[in-house]
Scaffold this active site. Structure first.
Site, short mmCIF file in Angstrom:
data_model
loop_
_atom_site.label_atom_id
_atom_site.label_comp_id
_atom_site.label_asym_id
_atom_site.label_seq_id
_atom_site.Cartn_x
_atom_site.Cartn_y
_atom_site.Cartn_z
N THR A 1 -15.38 -62.44 31.59
CA THR A 1 -14.04 -61.86 31.70
C THR A 1 -13.56 -61.34 30.36
O THR A 1 -12.99 -60.25 30.26
CB THR A 1 -13.05 -62.89 32.27
OG1 THR A 1 -13.43 -63.23 33.60
CG2 THR A 1 -11.63 -62.34 32.28
N ARG B 1 -17.97 -66.03 29.04
CA ARG B 1 -17.72 -64.82 28.27
C ARG B 1 -17.44 -63.57 29.09
O ARG B 1 -16.94 -62.57 28.55
CB ARG B 1 -18.93 -64.53 27.36
CG ARG B 1 -20.22 -64.27 28.11
CD ARG B 1 -21.39 -63.93 27.20
NE ARG B 1 -21.25 -62.65 26.57
CZ ARG B 1 -21.52 -61.49 27.17
NH1 ARG B 1 -21.94 -61.46 28.43
NH2 ARG B 1 -21.37 -60.36 26.51
N GLN C 1 -18.71 -66.63 40.37
CA GLN C 1 -17.44 -66.84 39.70
C GLN C 1 -16.45 -65.71 39.96
O GLN C 1 -15.27 -65.82 39.64
CB GLN C 1 -17.65 -67.03 38.20
CG GLN C 1 -17.83 -65.75 37.39
CD GLN C 1 -19.23 -65.19 37.44
OE1 GLN C 1 -19.99 -65.44 38.36
NE2 GLN C 1 -19.60 -64.43 36.42
N ALA D 1 -21.45 -69.08 28.67
CA ALA D 1 -20.48 -69.24 27.59
C ALA D 1 -19.08 -68.76 27.97
O ALA D 1 -18.29 -68.42 27.09
CB ALA D 1 -20.96 -68.52 26.33
N ALA E 1 -6.55 -61.51 28.74
CA ALA E 1 -7.36 -62.54 29.43
C ALA E 1 -8.45 -63.09 28.52
O ALA E 1 -8.93 -62.44 27.60
CB ALA E 1 -7.99 -61.94 30.68
N LYS E 2 -8.86 -64.32 28.81
CA LYS E 2 -10.06 -64.92 28.22
C LYS E 2 -10.77 -65.73 29.29
O LYS E 2 -10.42 -65.65 30.46
CB LYS E 2 -9.71 -65.75 26.98
CG LYS E 2 -8.57 -66.72 27.12
CD LYS E 2 -8.19 -67.31 25.76
CE LYS E 2 -7.05 -68.29 25.88
NZ LYS E 2 -6.66 -68.85 24.58
N GLY E 3 -11.80 -66.51 28.93
CA GLY E 3 -12.67 -67.12 29.93
C GLY E 3 -12.14 -68.42 30.51
O GLY E 3 -11.33 -69.11 29.91
N GLU F 1 -16.70 -72.73 31.80
CA GLU F 1 -16.90 -74.13 31.41
C GLU F 1 -15.61 -74.90 31.14
O GLU F 1 -15.56 -76.11 31.40
CB GLU F 1 -17.81 -74.22 30.18
CG GLU F 1 -19.28 -73.99 30.47
CD GLU F 1 -19.74 -72.59 30.12
OE1 GLU F 1 -20.92 -72.43 29.81
OE2 GLU F 1 -18.91 -71.67 30.16
#
Length: 338
Positions: free
Chosen positions: A113, A111, A70, A109, A291-293, A296
């Site tokens: 980043t 998570r 990723q 999950a 930033a967030k993920g 999924e």
């Protein structure tokens, strides 16, 4: 809001096509929307990072976040470098070494980043603060790593610290554990510190005689807080959509029979249509630089959007994934279309 113009235009195109055609092909457009909790659910979810400026002049990020394709190894380095104020090219990186890297938690999950990225930011800021203290310099100073020394420039004036004269290596550490709380007996609590949001559109055609689906395009809008690396983000979204196409139309596991990729079909480049991506940047206060993920969340809305488009095209409701041609053909016949 970001996808509304494309939704309206594509629906109009599909309805005009269906009104004009006399053949057995029907166009449809569907939408899938999602929200997704980032990180472990109502559990401790910490990550630790450390970055070391050695007396030998090396600058190393010790990163325990396992990169499974990723791009987290790239992201952690970018975030730490930005926080420290030195270029990515100045760093070495040690990734996933259980002897040397702190525990960054599991790669799941969506998570890494959000959680490990914040830990990398804090580690970079910690090391920067130590360097500035040694130089008695202010927070707006510029750092430069030269041969065997660190240079600190402030207000046009510079100071150089020979690294081999330090008593020990300088080490910055960062730790982040998102603030969550378990659900109570009434189902109330804070299971996630932040959420990802997305909407995807699917534009497709259905052959009423064969039950086959041809995808024309997927339009994806994702709120990811801040795109630390836009190219990697778009790559993740494209990969998630490809997986969603497999879930919706191809991938079926049959116990005792699905033993290889001859019997278990996955999408190839010929199965993935044009993908339009819209990055929505609404900064998350807790995340590294907002930033967030995006793991999924890239997959979740794709199959619902495809099934909604099939319903728009044919009027039938798909309740079984994957929607293989024989299943869709049976639904079309039951609905009296063939």
């Amino acid at each position: 809001m970001r996808e509304r113009p494309r939704w309206q235009a594509l629906r109009a195109e599909a309805e005009a096509f269906n009104a004009a055609t006399k053949g057995r092909s029907r166009r449809g457009v569907g939408v899938g929307c999602m929200w997704y909790g980032i990180g472990n659910t109502a559990l401790a979810n910490p990550s630790d990072m450390r970055v070391v400026l050695g007396r030998d002049g090396t600058l190393t990020l010790y990163n325990g976040a396992v990169d499974i394709g990723q791009g987290s190894a790239t992201i952690m380095l970018q975030i730490c470098a930005d926080a420290l104020g030195l270029p990515v090219s100045a760093f070495r990186q040690v990734v996933g070494d259980t002897d040397l890297t702190p525990d960054a938690g599991k790669t799941s999950a969506s998570r890494q980043t959000f959680v490990s990225g914040k830990a990398a930011e804090l580690a970079g800021l910690d090391l920067r603060a130590q360097i500035l203290r040694l130089a008695n310099a202010g927070p707006d100073s510029t750092l430069r790593l030269a041969e065997g020394r660190i240079e600190i420039i402030e207000g046009g004036h510079g100071r150089s610290i020979p690294l081999d004269r330090l008593e020990a290596d300088l080490e910055g550490r960062g730790r982040f554990d998102p603030p969550t709380s378990p659900l109570d007996d009434k189902g109330q609590g804070v299971p996630y510190a932040t959420y990802g949001f997305a909407a995807q559109l699917a534009d497709l055609s259905v052959d009423l005689d064969l039950g086959t689906v041809r995808l024309h395009r997927i339009v994806a809008a994702h709120d990811l807080g801040k795109a630390v690396n836009p190219l990697l983000v778009e790559g993740q979204i494209q990969g998630g959509i490809a997986q969603g196409i497999g879930l919706a139309l191809m991938e079926e596991y049959l116990p005792g029979r699905s033993e290889n990729l001859h019997d278990y079909l996955i999408p190839s480049i010929g199965d993935v249509p044009e993908i339009e991506i819209h990055l929505v940047e609404d900064p998350e206060p807790l995340g590294p630089y907002g930033a967030k993920g995006i793991g999924e969340p890239a997959l979740v809305p794709t199959a619902p959007a495809i099934f909604g488009a099939i319903r728009h095209a044919t009027g039938v409701v798909v309740r079984h994934a994957p929607c293989l041609p024989h299943r869709l053909r049976a639904l079309i016949k039951e609905a009296g279309h063939g």
